[in-house]
Design an enzyme around this catalytic site. Structure first.
Site, PDB file in Angstrom:
ATOM      1  CG  ASN A 196      -6.990  -5.674  14.064  1.00 56.85           C
ATOM      2  OD1 ASN A 196      -7.182  -4.482  13.876  1.00 56.85           O
ATOM      3  ND2 ASN A 196      -6.625  -6.514  13.105  1.00 56.85           N
ATOM      4  CG  ASP A 201      -9.582  -1.279   9.316  1.00 57.66           C
ATOM      5  OD1 ASP A 201      -8.982  -2.379   9.261  1.00 57.66           O
ATOM      6  OD2 ASP A 201     -10.820  -1.170   9.348  1.00 57.66           O
ATOM      7  CG  ASP A 212       3.247 -10.349   8.581  1.00 58.63           C
ATOM      8  OD1 ASP A 212       2.334 -10.968   8.044  1.00 58.63           O
ATOM      9  OD2 ASP A 212       3.285 -10.084   9.790  1.00 58.63           O
ATOM     10  CD  GLU A 267      -1.242  -9.709   9.693  1.00 63.00           C
ATOM     11  OE1 GLU A 267      -0.856 -10.569  10.479  1.00 63.00           O
ATOM     12  OE2 GLU A 267      -2.419  -9.653   9.245  1.00 63.00           O
TER      13      GLU A 267
END
Length: 777
Positions: free
Chosen positions: A244, A253, A236, A279
């Site tokens: 973000n 992204d 993770d 993620e």
């Protein structure tokens, strides 16, 4: 929009998959079509027998039909395109041979064979899997046909007709049919492949998505060899949300894409790599735990080199190795548990799965004992050790130790105990289950050495662990591995969230099949309720320690006797915990409790203490009860006796014809009299009751039922007992009065009047603290 391009299948692997897929589709069609051709050939054989002239023996022609039928039967069993093509070629050659045998001796053979020469290649064209099969099969068919069927001299007109039908019509039509059908099948396959790829791929990273990853992993685990090792890595990206939120989703992204590239470059072609969601990523590789940890560490370092606007990316990793019989979801859950520990311990690190309980038993026995001759086994857990303390349980009737509850303790290196707040501190959800399973292994190993052979071992178990799939079998294996039997173990389901009653009821049946006994802990607290007991049907119920000290409102009388009686009627034995004083032990004995546990009888300890002192305490409690029961009865009878006498005199007066108010006048003046009443033979009240000093209309909060005038009371024990002993004034046990809402005692007496039997009685207020109650029902 999906493309259906007809570009050549240049990839040999893709072309092979297409041909294998075509084979799956063609086998049923070819079987039906060629079977129909066999029937048509038999019709031709029958038609030939109707024509005069020399003919080939029927047995030869039927032999061709038999060979054709056998080839048709072989089609469903073909597993390769080469075999399928060979069957098609053989079929066409045998069919030509059969045609030649059938037309031998007829006057105009071309009338028989020319339609077949045109129709057979056209009908067979769509059935050939590949162009190579089509060219070879068609060429051999025509070559064999011309060699066997067109040997006789023909006129020029006939040759023109034959070549026109075959070359101008048959060959072009069959070619159009074959290549058209082949193109259709190929485009359909390409479309399916594109759809499958889109359905299995994460569009952002190009990796497998979760569904495809799980499906592929399930297939791999189904065929895994016994000695093959497979591991899962769960990772993770740390603090991805901040990426973000602060820099936009485009930056996020791009980070996901770069992590995916690291994973693709760092793994082999045999490994499965997937973006599970958000993620989170997963890797399934053919290697053991040590190899997976090494790979995870390399991937962690590579990801740490990826730049982000405010520094570098980092990721946390959890690694777990597959165990026999385990599903992919269980494997991923264990890897996810390790990932959560990596997150909670600081991020940007790799954590391995925790050991399962069965593995805890496999450490070296010599290394299991600390220096100094410690009697118990200890297992390393984080930065301390897990060990066992045992608290005895006694059968009160037998006055002996019958079992021991195993309680988990943590110890530092120097032997000092870890505070419970540290040992059982909240962790990621799966940690609690891991600690629970580890405790079972530690307790069982210690119990085998320390506990008497005929004693029960009470093992605490969380509901989530209790209902875990396969844990009943696993725990039974652990029990037997340490030399015990499941019949010696009582599983004590703790008061905790983690499982529905239905799930626990089904799980209890599985544990009972192995021989385990089931207990429910802390009944009377938290989630515990009577419905839970009746659904799970435990063998024993452990009452919460507060219940032994619970009393009824107002009178301060203990409720334990009634509760024990209720559980016994439900078929469950009763254990009372928290017995700390002699008075509580006496109450437990008096309440018919089966087993008792508490500091008065023995504290939890690493060593088993001699039971003699507890035996003496229990015996003394029985003596106190035996001595006190007679005294208690005498006190109760002395308190009730004035009311018995007054009621008997009132009954005599009523029989003598005295009015109710006058007959009850003396009784109604006594201190505890609530009301005096007369009931007829069906238990209904005759006239109005005569109220006494203890009547309190304001205190009667149950107004809708406060008036007993139209009620029926023949179901009450005080009515039934009076009828059973006519002429005798009987006193009831205290009960909650429906009219006054207070504990009351009824003194009743059955009398026979001239026309009917009646029950006269008086209700006494028994709510005052200190009043004697009967010693038992």
């Amino acid at each position: 929009m999906l493309s259906t391009s007809t570009k050549p299948l240049s990839d040999s692997g893709l072309r092979d998959r297409f041909h294998r897929r075509s084979l799956e589709h063609q086998r049923p069609l070819s079987t039906v079509t060629l079977a129909f051709t066999v029937v048509a050939f038999l019709c031709l054989v029958g038609a030939r027998n109707m024509v005069n002239g020399p003919a080939t023996p029927l047995a030869y022609r039927l032999s061709c039909a038999l060979v054709l039928a056998l080839l048709v039967m072989a089609i469903p069993r073909t597993s390769s395109t080469w075999t399928f093509g060979a069957i098609g070629v053989a079929y066409s050659l045998v069919l030509v041979a059969g045609l030649a045998l059938n037309v031998s001796g007829v006057e105009h053979p071309l009338l028989w064979v020319l339609p077949a020469m045109v129709a057979i290649p056209i009908c067979a064209a769509p059935l050939w899997l590949t162009p190579m099969h089509f060219f070879v099969g068609s060429a051999l068919f025509y070559a064999a046909a011309f060699a066997t069927l067109f040997g006789a001299p023909r006129t020029h007109d006939v040759d023109v007709v034959v070549w026109m039908w075959i070359v101008a019509i048959g060959v072009p039509t069959s070619a159009v049919f074959h290549f058209g059908f082949y193109r259709f099948r190929r485009n359909q396959f390409l479309l399916e492949s594109q759809l499958a790829q889109l359905a299995a791929t994460d569009p952002l990273t190009g990796l497998q998505n979760r569904r495809a990853f799980v499906k592929q992993a399930e297939r791999r685990l189904e065929v895994i060899a016994p000695d093959e090792r497979v591991s899962a890595i769960f990772l993770d990206i740390d603090s991805f949300k901040s990426l973000n939120d602060r820099f936009g989703h485009a930056v996020g992204d791009h980070a996901l894409y770069e992590v995916a590239q690291v994973l693709m470059e760092g793994t082999s072609a045999d490994d499965s790599v997937s973006r599970i969601g958000g993620e989170e990523f997963a890797v399934l590789l053919r290697d053991g735990l040590a190899g997976a940890l090494a790979l995870a560490e390399r991937l962690r370092s590579a990801i740490a080199a990826i730049e982000r606007p405010d520094g570098h990316l980092t990721a946390s990793f959890g690694v777990a190795e597959h165990r026999s019989g385990e599903s992919i979801m269980v494997l991923l859950d264990r890897a996810d548990e390790a990932l959560l520990r990596a997150k909670h311990s600081g991020r940007n690190r790799v954590c391995a799965e925790r050991a399962l309980p069965l593995e805890l038993l496999q450490f070296d026995a010599d290394a299991a004992y600390e220096e100094g001759g410690a009697a118990e086994r200890r297992h390393r857990w984080e930065d301390y050790y897990l060990t066992s303390h045992f608290q005895p349980l006694y059968s009160l009737s037998h006055q002996k130790q019958v079992g021991f509850e195993a309680l988990l303790r943590g110890e530092q290196d120097d032997g000092t105990l870890v505070p419970p707040v540290v040992l059982f501190a909240p962790r990621p959800s799966s940690d609690e289950g891991a600690l629970d399973r580890a405790s079972h292994a530690v307790h069982l190993a210690n119990a085998r050495k320390l506990l008497p052979g005929d004693a029960w071992l009470f093992l605490n178990i969380l509901p989530a662990t209790f209902i875990a799939e396969g844990y009943a079998d696993r725990l039974a294996a652990i029990v037997r591995a340490v030399g015990l039997e499941p019949e010696q173990v009582i599983l004590e389901i703790l008061e905790s969230h983690g499982g529905s009653v239905d799930d626990m009821s089904r799980a209890a049946a599985l544990y009972r099949e192995h021989g385990f006994l089931i207990a429910v802990d802390d009944f009377g607290a938290g989630q515990s309720n009577l419905d839970r007991l009746l659904r799970i049907r435990p063998d024993l119920v452990k009452l919460d320690g507060e219940l032994i000290r619970a009393t009824s409102h107002g009178t301060e009388q203990p409720i334990l006797p009634k509760l024990v009686s209720l559980l016994h009627q439900a078929g469950m034995l009763v254990v009372v915990e928290g017995v700390e004083t002699t008075e509580e032990l006496i109450l437990a004995v008096e309440s018919n409790v089966d087993f008792a546990q508490g500091y008065l009888l023995g504290r939890p300890a690493a060593e088993i203490a001699p039971p003699e002192s507890a035996h003496q305490r229990i015996d003394d409690a029985f003596d106190v009860i035996a001595q006190g029961r007679a005294r208690q009865h005498a006190l109760f009878e002395s308190e009730v006796e004035p009311y018995r006498s007054a009621l008997s005199r009132a009954a005599d007066d009523l029989l003598a014809g005295v009015l109710m108010e006058q007959a009850f006048a003396a009784l109604a003046t006594l201190e505890r009299c609530v009301s005096c009443f007369i009931l007829n033979d069906s238990g209904r009240q005759i006239g109005n009751e005569l109220r006494g000093p203890a009547w309190n209309g304001e205190a009667a909060s149950l107004q809708p039922v406060a008036n007993p005038q139209y009620a029926r009371w023949d179901h009450r024990p005080y009515f039934r007992n009076a009828v059973l002993f006519p002429g005798v004034a009987v006193a009831s046990n205290p009960y909650l009065s429906l009219a006054s809402g207070r504990p009351c005692v009824a003194v009743t007496l059955a009398v026979q009047f001239a026309t009917e039997r009646a029950v006269v009685g008086v209700e006494l207020d028994w709510s005052a603290v200190g009043l004697p109650w009967p010693a038992g029902d």
